[in-house]
Scaffold this motif. Structure first.
Motif, PDB file in Angstrom:
ATOM      1  N   ILE A  54      37.025  41.592  30.635  1.00  0.00           N
ATOM      2  CA  ILE A  54      35.884  41.367  31.524  1.00  0.00           C
ATOM      3  C   ILE A  54      36.150  42.150  32.803  1.00  0.00           C
ATOM      4  O   ILE A  54      37.102  41.869  33.527  1.00  0.00           O
ATOM      5  N   PRO A  55      35.322  43.166  33.083  1.00  0.00           N
ATOM      6  CA  PRO A  55      35.578  44.004  34.261  1.00  0.00           C
ATOM      7  C   PRO A  55      35.292  43.248  35.562  1.00  0.00           C
ATOM      8  O   PRO A  55      34.508  42.304  35.581  1.00  0.00           O
ATOM      9  N   ASN A  56      35.936  43.680  36.626  1.00  0.00           N
ATOM     10  CA  ASN A  56      35.663  43.079  37.934  1.00  0.00           C
ATOM     11  C   ASN A  56      34.717  43.930  38.769  1.00  0.00           C
ATOM     12  O   ASN A  56      34.362  43.558  39.871  1.00  0.00           O
ATOM     13  N   VAL A  57      34.298  45.102  38.211  1.00  0.00           N
ATOM     14  CA  VAL A  57      33.345  45.965  38.910  1.00  0.00           C
ATOM     15  C   VAL A  57      32.271  46.378  37.902  1.00  0.00           C
ATOM     16  O   VAL A  57      32.595  46.734  36.772  1.00  0.00           O
ATOM     17  N   ARG A 116      37.957  56.841  34.949  1.00  0.00           N
ATOM     18  CA  ARG A 116      39.008  57.178  33.984  1.00  0.00           C
ATOM     19  C   ARG A 116      39.800  55.966  33.500  1.00  0.00           C
ATOM     20  O   ARG A 116      40.452  56.027  32.487  1.00  0.00           O
ATOM     21  N   SER A 117      39.778  54.874  34.246  1.00  0.00           N
ATOM     22  CA  SER A 117      40.610  53.744  33.831  1.00  0.00           C
ATOM     23  C   SER A 117      39.806  52.794  32.949  1.00  0.00           C
ATOM     24  O   SER A 117      38.573  52.720  33.038  1.00  0.00           O
ATOM     25  N   ALA A 118      40.516  52.077  32.089  1.00  0.00           N
ATOM     26  CA  ALA A 118      39.856  51.238  31.086  1.00  0.00           C
ATOM     27  C   ALA A 118      38.973  50.168  31.728  1.00  0.00           C
ATOM     28  O   ALA A 118      37.830  49.952  31.314  1.00  0.00           O
ATOM     29  N   GLN A 158      35.878  51.782  33.168  1.00  0.00           N
ATOM     30  CA  GLN A 158      34.963  52.204  32.101  1.00  0.00           C
ATOM     31  C   GLN A 158      34.248  50.989  31.519  1.00  0.00           C
ATOM     32  O   GLN A 158      33.058  51.043  31.206  1.00  0.00           O
ATOM     33  N   ALA A 159      34.971  49.881  31.401  1.00  0.00           N
ATOM     34  CA  ALA A 159      34.342  48.648  30.922  1.00  0.00           C
ATOM     35  C   ALA A 159      33.204  48.255  31.859  1.00  0.00           C
ATOM     36  O   ALA A 159      32.102  47.910  31.430  1.00  0.00           O
ATOM     37  N   GLY A 160      33.460  48.330  33.164  1.00  0.00           N
ATOM     38  CA  GLY A 160      32.426  48.004  34.139  1.00  0.00           C
ATOM     39  C   GLY A 160      31.238  48.945  34.067  1.00  0.00           C
ATOM     40  O   GLY A 160      30.096  48.548  34.302  1.00  0.00           O
TER      41      GLY A 160
END
Ligand SMILES: [Zn+2]
Length: 241
Positions: A2-5, A16-18, A21-23
């Motif tokens: 679960i992204p925080n952004v 570039r970071s996972a 990218q999820a966000g």
């Protein structure tokens, strides 16, 4: 995960970071990525594709129990429990087979992902009947003035209803939807079948009764087009089954 952004207003800067990218690809926190999510969403979409193929082969009406649901998923953005847009993918399949599909979304919530996918296109008509999003998920989409853009202008119709709307007004609205669908020359219907407009749904958005659903079903049957019903929302209550 679960992204925080969440980058709802995107720029061309792809992260570039996972987690970022999820966000970028998750509109909200209701679509976490866990083990087997991809498999589940993939086969859910394939169920809808299979339904589209059977419809093309001559079936008149089919129900697809797609899990996860699809109508809040955009082409590259998951949201609201949805990862792949099952009805959108089924419509693409029918389009490729030479049909002129319309998607009618009767879920309590606006089908924002479906609208987003076809917003600038005239080859798949999108119509959604839902509770007014001014104070209801998905909030930022589903208003009557969203009618499509460019080539798609006039090919998206939103019919928001006041909270608590019951059977009779719902039935009137579905007739408006059908008149619009008929006027634009559709030959197959894909229904995003949410059962959360139910009066005893815990979300309490609309107040469609069980006989009301039967009348909606009758109206769809009477409309007379080959119809693919794909399951969307509907929350736990004693009577839902
Ligand atoms: Zn819903």
């Amino acid at each position: 995960m679960i992204p925080n952004v969440h980058s709802d207003r995107r720029t061309a800067s792809y992260p570039r970071s996972a987690i970022d990218q999820a966000g970028f690809h998750q509109a909200d926190t209701a679509c976490p990525i866990a083990a087997h999510i991809f498999e589940s969403a993939y086969w859910s979409a394939h169920s809808a594709v299979k339904g589209a193929d059977l419809l093309h082969a001559g079936e008149q009406a089919l129900y697809v129990l797609s899990r996860s649901p699809g109508h809040h998923a955009f082409a590259d953005l998951a949201g609201g429990f949805c990862f792949f847009n099952n009805t959108g993918i089924a419509a693409e399949r029918l389009l490729a087979a030479g049909h002129r599909p319309a998607i009618l979304d009767v879920d309590l919530h606006h089908g924002n992902g479906t609208q987003g996918i076809f917003y600038e296109r005239s080859d798949v008509l999108t119509v959604s009947i839902h509770v007014d999003p001014i104070r209801f998920y998905p909030f930022y989409w589903g208003h009557a003035q969203e009618r499509g853009e460019g080539a798609g202008l006039g090919y998206n119709l939103n019919l928001p209803l006041p909270r608590g709307t019951g059977d009779d007004d719902y039935l009137k609205t579905i007739k408006t939807a059908f008149a619009h669908i008929r006027a634009l020359g559709t030959d197959v219907l894909v229904i995003a079948l949410g059962l959360d407009p139910f009066e005893k749904d815990p979300l309490k958005g609309l107040a469609v009764t069980t006989p009301g659903f039967a009348r909606i079903g009758e109206a769809i049957a009477k409309f007379g087009l080959p119809t693919l019903l794909v399951q969307e929302g509907g929350y736990l209550s004693e009577e839902l089954g």
